[in-house]
Motif scaffolding. Structure first.
Motif, PDB file in Angstrom:
ATOM      1  N   ILE A 105     -17.714 -12.657   5.132  1.00  0.00           N
ATOM      2  CA  ILE A 105     -18.596 -12.346   6.125  1.00  0.00           C
ATOM      3  C   ILE A 105     -18.078 -10.970   7.149  1.00  0.00           C
ATOM      4  CG2 ILE A 105     -17.753 -13.860   7.965  1.00  0.00           C
ATOM      5  CD1 ILE A 105     -21.129 -14.669   8.174  1.00  0.00           C
ATOM      6  N   LEU A 106     -16.996 -11.099   7.248  1.00  0.00           N
ATOM      7  CA  LEU A 106     -16.672 -10.079   8.484  1.00  0.00           C
ATOM      8  C   LEU A 106     -16.576  -8.497   7.824  1.00  0.00           C
ATOM      9  CD1 LEU A 106     -14.449 -12.011  10.544  1.00  0.00           C
ATOM     10  CD2 LEU A 106     -16.367 -10.761  11.345  1.00  0.00           C
ATOM     11  N   GLU A 107     -16.889  -8.689   6.508  1.00  0.00           N
ATOM     12  CA  GLU A 107     -16.817  -7.251   5.753  1.00  0.00           C
ATOM     13  C   GLU A 107     -18.320  -6.625   5.813  1.00  0.00           C
ATOM     14  OE1 GLU A 107     -13.963  -6.837   2.333  1.00  0.00           O
ATOM     15  OE2 GLU A 107     -14.960  -8.769   2.078  1.00  0.00           O
ATOM     16  N   ILE A 108     -19.324  -7.495   5.885  1.00  0.00           N
ATOM     17  CA  ILE A 108     -20.704  -7.091   5.413  1.00  0.00           C
ATOM     18  C   ILE A 108     -21.535  -6.535   6.527  1.00  0.00           C
ATOM     19  CG2 ILE A 108     -20.820  -8.944   3.636  1.00  0.00           C
ATOM     20  CD1 ILE A 108     -22.595 -10.290   5.680  1.00  0.00           C
ATOM     21  N   GLY A 109     -21.167  -6.191   7.845  1.00  0.00           N
ATOM     22  CA  GLY A 109     -21.951  -5.755   8.812  1.00  0.00           C
ATOM     23  C   GLY A 109     -22.174  -4.334   8.732  1.00  0.00           C
ATOM     24  N   ASP A 110     -23.560  -3.967   8.921  1.00  0.00           N
ATOM     25  CA  ASP A 110     -23.789  -2.506   9.327  1.00  0.00           C
ATOM     26  C   ASP A 110     -23.734  -2.565  10.659  1.00  0.00           C
ATOM     27  OD1 ASP A 110     -24.496  -1.851   6.511  1.00  0.00           O
ATOM     28  OD2 ASP A 110     -26.373  -3.267   6.803  1.00  0.00           O
ATOM     29  N   TRP A 135     -21.866   6.070   7.504  1.00  0.00           N
ATOM     30  CA  TRP A 135     -22.247   5.522   8.538  1.00  0.00           C
ATOM     31  C   TRP A 135     -21.057   4.539   9.061  1.00  0.00           C
ATOM     32  CZ3 TRP A 135     -26.003   4.220  12.047  1.00  0.00           C
ATOM     33  CH2 TRP A 135     -26.069   2.882  12.584  1.00  0.00           C
ATOM     34  N   SER A 136     -20.591   4.540  10.164  1.00  0.00           N
ATOM     35  CA  SER A 136     -19.571   3.726  10.721  1.00  0.00           C
ATOM     36  C   SER A 136     -20.254   2.607  11.658  1.00  0.00           C
ATOM     37  CB  SER A 136     -18.615   4.819  12.000  1.00  0.00           C
ATOM     38  OG  SER A 136     -18.412   5.980  11.311  1.00  0.00           O
ATOM     39  N   LYS A 183     -31.196   3.386  14.545  1.00  0.00           N
ATOM     40  CA  LYS A 183     -30.201   4.513  13.964  1.00  0.00           C
ATOM     41  C   LYS A 183     -29.888   4.319  12.793  1.00  0.00           C
ATOM     42  CE  LYS A 183     -26.218   6.590  15.797  1.00  0.00           C
ATOM     43  NZ  LYS A 183     -25.072   6.559  16.454  1.00  0.00           N
ATOM     44  N   HIS A 184     -29.467   2.860  12.312  1.00  0.00           N
ATOM     45  CA  HIS A 184     -29.089   2.604  10.776  1.00  0.00           C
ATOM     46  C   HIS A 184     -30.352   2.828  10.182  1.00  0.00           C
ATOM     47  CE1 HIS A 184     -28.004  -0.085   7.733  1.00  0.00           C
ATOM     48  NE2 HIS A 184     -26.983   0.677   7.645  1.00  0.00           N
ATOM     49  N   SER A 209     -30.185   9.235   4.208  1.00  0.00           N
ATOM     50  CA  SER A 209     -29.223   9.487   3.166  1.00  0.00           C
ATOM     51  C   SER A 209     -29.741   8.983   1.719  1.00  0.00           C
ATOM     52  CB  SER A 209     -28.039   8.663   3.637  1.00  0.00           C
ATOM     53  OG  SER A 209     -28.676   6.917   3.594  1.00  0.00           O
ATOM     54  N   GLY A 210     -31.036   8.582   1.473  1.00  0.00           N
ATOM     55  CA  GLY A 210     -31.512   8.032   0.522  1.00  0.00           C
ATOM     56  C   GLY A 210     -30.877   6.568  -0.001  1.00  0.00           C
ATOM     57  N   LYS A 211     -30.149   5.805   0.914  1.00  0.00           N
ATOM     58  CA  LYS A 211     -29.392   4.751   0.546  1.00  0.00           C
ATOM     59  C   LYS A 211     -30.443   3.693   0.483  1.00  0.00           C
ATOM     60  CE  LYS A 211     -24.731   4.518   0.884  1.00  0.00           C
ATOM     61  NZ  LYS A 211     -24.348   6.020   1.199  1.00  0.00           N
ATOM     62  N   LEU A 212     -31.399   3.658   1.337  1.00  0.00           N
ATOM     63  CA  LEU A 212     -32.334   2.662   1.444  1.00  0.00           C
ATOM     64  C   LEU A 212     -33.128   2.630  -0.046  1.00  0.00           C
ATOM     65  CD1 LEU A 212     -33.900   0.745   3.236  1.00  0.00           C
ATOM     66  CD2 LEU A 212     -35.749   2.641   3.687  1.00  0.00           C
ATOM     67  N   LEU A 213     -33.584   3.678  -0.572  1.00  0.00           N
ATOM     68  CA  LEU A 213     -34.298   3.289  -1.771  1.00  0.00           C
ATOM     69  C   LEU A 213     -33.275   2.982  -2.765  1.00  0.00           C
ATOM     70  CD1 LEU A 213     -36.616   6.557  -1.986  1.00  0.00           C
ATOM     71  CD2 LEU A 213     -37.268   4.200  -1.501  1.00  0.00           C
ATOM     72  N   GLU A 214     -32.016   3.445  -2.928  1.00  0.00           N
ATOM     73  CA  GLU A 214     -31.030   3.197  -3.811  1.00  0.00           C
ATOM     74  C   GLU A 214     -30.730   1.642  -3.719  1.00  0.00           C
ATOM     75  OE1 GLU A 214     -26.167   4.051  -4.015  1.00  0.00           O
ATOM     76  OE2 GLU A 214     -27.635   5.820  -3.293  1.00  0.00           O
TER      77      GLU A 214
END
Lengths: 144, 347
Positions: free
Chosen positions: B188-193, B251-252, B275-276, B283-288
């Motif tokens: 779970i601690l790896e998944i955060g945006d 994204w950091s 912002k995210h 970045s096009g990540k949303l559609l991807e």
């Protein structure tokens, strides 16, 4: 596809200026153990809030706990707001719990309350009542 | 209400219709599937935000305050909040709704026309979500909410299903939940945006914040920079501020300290969420990501469809074939190949 049996959803609500929630919490807990999905509102909700929750959560049963003596005022308000928000109180099993004088049972029932459960009621009585009434209410609706 | 009324209701802002549609979908009624088919073209506009974290860290309170914040910013908000269903009785006590407003009814979130709240039982499913959470979100999306908040079951270490539904995943923690080894465990601690350290008015919040930052940023690049630091930078290292100075592509994940019941840090959290979303879009990540997710969902539907097919018809003589396999007349792989061929011919 065949219709699976629907899970019974129950809203347990505290309305108005009444801080006595032990009964409501105990009932909520035992209805959980009876296999129902129980949504508890917490204290001091307004009739509008309870009605809106009943509509959005699409519950089968609305249980209102009252220890304030305001049942003849608040219960009809909740039911009217459910109607105002597009819901249908006739489709719901409406329960009242808490301190209600016996000579007001009939008045409450005339307002559309299906069951009244005062302190000392065995929990199994409430569970059996819900299990019996939910399909009945839905059946009535289907016929009309 | 029938399917036509419900679809029309959802698309014209009728909350009763939305509520009924979620019930149909949640209980696997055939009407549910029909409704989902018809509203699909109207979906894809909402920003879907998942909030996960251990039980009691304040997820529901964060959801309540975020809802207030987004309403103040002129956005409408739909919420799906999941609590666990009992593996023994199937019952559930759904207690997320009552945190909305807490005791502060003056905000009127319960009857706000721009808010819709639905509690769901996980119905025994592991992973932190209910099986139909994604479909409920889709119905809310078609209804037209700008923001959809998905609050998971109080999660343990490996309940990471929320990333299958949310565009932006928020992991909420609080101080003193374990040491830096706990923070560096997988899951779970790896998944955060975005990471939230709630109850930051308790002692130890700074330490938790630093550990999360270190966990997120400690890679080869960071090690090289850290080995070159001077004595003068000791303060930056100890506070974790050094990690903010390492240039990153993409994204950091920020770490935001909040005291949710007092509303502290909520505006910063809402800013980070927005912002995210901007980052995902530009970045096009949303559609991807959404495309990948749809592809996984379609595989699931396909598998379910085959299961239903096997249950509903005996055209493939499933039972007879099982009988043969159990007598060693046929091996399971050859048997399934035969079944697939016959399904494809018939469907």
């Amino acid at each position: 596809m065949e219709r699976m049996e629907k899970k019974i959803r129950v809203l347990v609500a505290k309305v108005g200026l009444d801080g006595h929630d032990r009964g409501a919490k105990v009932v909520a807990r035992f209805l959980r153990d009876a296999g129902f999905e129980v949504i508890y509102t917490g204290l001091h909700r307004t009739p509008q809030e309870v009605a809106m929750a009943a509509v959005q959560e699409d519950v089968d049963v609305v249980g209102i706990s009252l220890h304030s003596g305001a049942h003849m005022t608040l219960v009809p308000k909740v039911l009217n707001f459910i109607r105002e928000y597009g819901g249908d109180p006739d489709e719901l099993v409406v329960l009242v719990g808490g301190i209600v004088p016996e000579d007001e049972f009939d008045d409450l029932k005339a307002l559309g309350v299906d069951g009244i459960f005062i302190p000392g009621t065995p929990i199994s009585e409430i569970v059996d009542f819900i299990k019996e009434m939910v399909p009945k209410k839905k059946g009535l609706k289907a016929k009309s | 209400m029938d399917v036509d009324e419900i679809v029309e209701g959802i698309l014209s802002g009728n909350k009763r219709a939305l509520a009924r549609a979620i019930t149909f979908v949640e209980n696997d009624y055939p009407e549910g599937k029909e409704i989902l088919k018809r509203i699909f073209p109207k979906t894809g506009n909402a920003h879907i935000i998942g909030i996960t974290g251990f039980p009691g860290v304040g997820k529901s309170t964060i959801v309540s305050k975020l809802t207030q914040e987004f309403r103040a910013r002129g956005k409408t908000v739909g919420i799906v909040a999941i609590d666990p269903g009992s593996p023994f009785t199937g019952g559930a006590l759904l207690g997320d709704r009552l945190r909305m407003d807490g005791l502060d009814s003056s905000k009127k979130l319960w009857i706000d026309p721009g808010v819709f709240f639905r509690s769901m039982s996980s119905r025994g499913r592991a992973g932190g979500l209910a099986a139909k959470t994604g479909d409920a979100v889709r119905l809310m999306d078609a209804f037209g909410f700008d923001i959809i908040l998905v609050e998971t079951v109080g999660a343990g270490q490996s309940e990471v299903d929320v990333i299958e539904v949310a565009d932006t995943s928020i992991v909420a923690l609080m101080p003193e939940m374990g040491d830096d080894i706990q923070i560096n465990k997988a899951g779970i601690l790896e998944i955060g945006d975005i990471y939230v350290v709630n109850k930051a008015d308790l002692g130890g919040a700074d330490k938790t914040e630093r550990w999360i930052k270190a966990m997120l940023m400690m890679d080869q690049e960071a090690v090289e920079i850290l080995t070159k630091t001077t004595h003068a930078q000791e303060y930056e290292i100890q506070t974790g501020k050094i990690f903010d100075k390492i240039p990153r592509a993409g994204w950091s994940p920020p770490v935001i300290k909040t005291v949710a019941d007092k509303g502290e840090g909520i505006a910063e959290l809402a800013d980070a969420i927005e912002k995210h979303f901007d980052y995902l879009k530009t970045s096009g990540k949303l559609l991807e990501t959404r495309k990948q997710r749809l592809s996984r969902e379609m595989v699931e539907i396909l598998v379910q469809e085959i299961k239903n097919y096997l249950k509903e018809t005996d055209k493939v003589n499933f039972r007879e074939i099982v009988e043969k396999v159990s007598k060693n007349d046929l091996d399971p792989h050859t048997a399934v190949e035969k079944i697939m061929k016959s399904i494809l011919k018939d469907y």
